[in-house]
Design a protein around this motif. Structure first.
Motif, PDB file in Angstrom:
ATOM      1  N   GLY A  91       0.696  -1.193  -0.015  1.00  0.00           N
ATOM      2  CA  GLY A  91      -0.066  -0.370   0.565  1.00  0.00           C
ATOM      3  C   GLY A  91       0.881   1.353  -0.248  1.00  0.00           C
ATOM      4  N   TYR A  92       2.056   0.919   0.827  1.00  0.00           N
ATOM      5  CA  TYR A  92       2.937   2.579   0.486  1.00  0.00           C
ATOM      6  C   TYR A  92       3.513   2.579  -0.453  1.00  0.00           C
ATOM      7  N   GLY A  93       3.856   1.979  -1.470  1.00  0.00           N
ATOM      8  CA  GLY A  93       4.221   1.646  -2.898  1.00  0.00           C
ATOM      9  C   GLY A  93       3.100   2.458  -3.589  1.00  0.00           C
ATOM     10  N   PHE A  94       1.954   1.648  -3.496  1.00  0.00           N
ATOM     11  CA  PHE A  94       1.039   2.310  -4.491  1.00  0.00           C
ATOM     12  C   PHE A  94       0.622   3.664  -4.313  1.00  0.00           C
ATOM     13  N   ASP A  95       0.527   3.719  -3.128  1.00  0.00           N
ATOM     14  CA  ASP A  95       0.844   5.690  -2.843  1.00  0.00           C
ATOM     15  C   ASP A  95       1.269   6.241  -3.057  1.00  0.00           C
ATOM     16  N   ARG A  96       2.937   6.414  -2.446  1.00  0.00           N
ATOM     17  CA  ARG A  96       4.049   6.698  -3.785  1.00  0.00           C
ATOM     18  C   ARG A  96       3.758   7.003  -4.945  1.00  0.00           C
ATOM     19  N   ALA A  97       3.560   5.550  -5.699  1.00  0.00           N
ATOM     20  CA  ALA A  97       3.367   5.634  -7.161  1.00  0.00           C
ATOM     21  C   ALA A  97       2.108   6.685  -8.013  1.00  0.00           C
TER      22      ALA A  97
END
Length: 333
Positions: free
Chosen positions: A158-164
């Motif tokens: 989820g952290y990676g999704f948000d940053r992308a």
């Protein structure tokens, strides 16, 4: 009734429904019925956040549910899990700003969001993307007793999704790797889980357009492709909005990473089945990407579940993913 503190939290931490729209983000998405449905997903996340950020968390007179739970229950079944994703984000923010460790979030994950535990984990990751790292240890709830503790790596996803999604120029266009963090004591796997979230984000950022998603994955360094394809497969199956021909094109484009694409589809099927709502697009994508029906996909995921202690360098979450890929390869002959 919104509180002053809740309003400040919302102002500082949360995007609005307009902020998450494809047009506002500048994503190259064609406007049509399918992308309108896809866009409703991040908007449902925002709704869950806004409801939970102010909710005192105590049921009203004569009822057993909080205001947030009642509101989410009124949503379309297909969107409820995404609203719980936003609620988990909100409660993680509130826990980080208050005493204790993750009490509100833990109650949500063990209570009304339990059928949507995979999405709730992702929502915690959305919150971490907005909190300084020194607060992460305090914000993340004690997951003892939670279902599928291996899947806590979905927080990092989820952290990676948000940053992308919100820092596209850096994370997607610039392909900058985010600094590692010793999640579950394993900083080496952190970047891989981030990439799985980036792969999911690419599905939304390109409006479920299979050729565009494949091209976006191809622009990353080759060693990152496997995890990106896994994330794309999960999004294609869980969120949908792609016709069968597009799904077939996606599978062909994955090439040597078709197993990762299929593994993502199996995890999405497991999450959908657990939620109690399996939309038609999940059936269609699962067949196209993994060659399975929903019953076989869920049984496969259950049979391949790995123990938490999978050994150094390979957390139980990755062992579970690997087990699924290997079983799919065996079934393909």
């Amino acid at each position: 009734m919104p509180t002053l503190l809740g309003s400040l939290r919302r102002l500082l931490m949360a995007p609005t429904a307009i902020d998450v729209s494809f047009a506002t983000r500048g994503f190259p998405v064609e406007r049509n019925e399918a992308t309108h449905r896809l866009e409703a997903i991040p908007q449902a996340v925002v709704c869950g956040f806004e409801w939970a950020i102010d909710d005192p968390g105590t049921p009203g007179p004569g009822r057993a549910d909080t205001d947030t739970e009642l509101r989410i229950r009124l949503m379309e079944p297909d969107l409820r899990g995404f609203a719980y994703e936003g609620a988990a984000m909100a409660l993680t923010v509130r826990d980080a700003m208050g005493p204790g460790r993750g009490g509100r979030t833990r109650r949500l994950l063990l209570g009304p969001a339990r059928p949507h535990i995979f999405l709730a984990y992702i929502g915690v990751g959305f919150a971490l993307a907005r909190l300084p790292r020194p607060l992460w240890r305090k914000a993340v709830p004690d997951l003892t007793g939670a279902d599928y503790p291996q899947m806590s790596w979905l927080v990092v996803d989820g952290y990676g999704f948000d940053r992308a999604y919100f820092d596209t120029a850096t994370v997607v266009d610039g392909q900058k790797r985010l600094p590692p963090y010793p999640w579950e004591g394993d900083p080496d796997y952190f970047g891989r889980a981030v990439d799985q979230g980036i792969g999911r984000a690419l599905w939304f950022m390109h409006g479920a357009n299979a050729p565009a998603v494949a091209a976006a994955v191809g622009r990353f360094a080759s060693e990152r492709h496997a995890d990106l394809w896994s994330g794309a497969g999960l999004a294609a199956t869980f969120a949908g909005c792609c016709p069968p021909a597009g799904l077939e094109a996606l599978r062909r484009a994955a090439g040597e990473h078709a197993g990762e694409l299929a593994q993502g589809a199996v995890f999405a099927a497991k999450a959908r089945a657990r939620s109690g709502t399996v939309p038609e697009h999940t059936h269609t994508a699962l067949t196209a990407l993994a060659g399975l029906d929903i019953g076989k996909a869920v049984a496969l995921a259950d049979d391949c579940t790995a123990d938490r202690a999978a050994g150094p360098g390979r957390p139980a979450y990755e062992q579970w993913r690997r087990n699924v890929r290997e079983r799919l390869a065996e079934m393909a002959g």
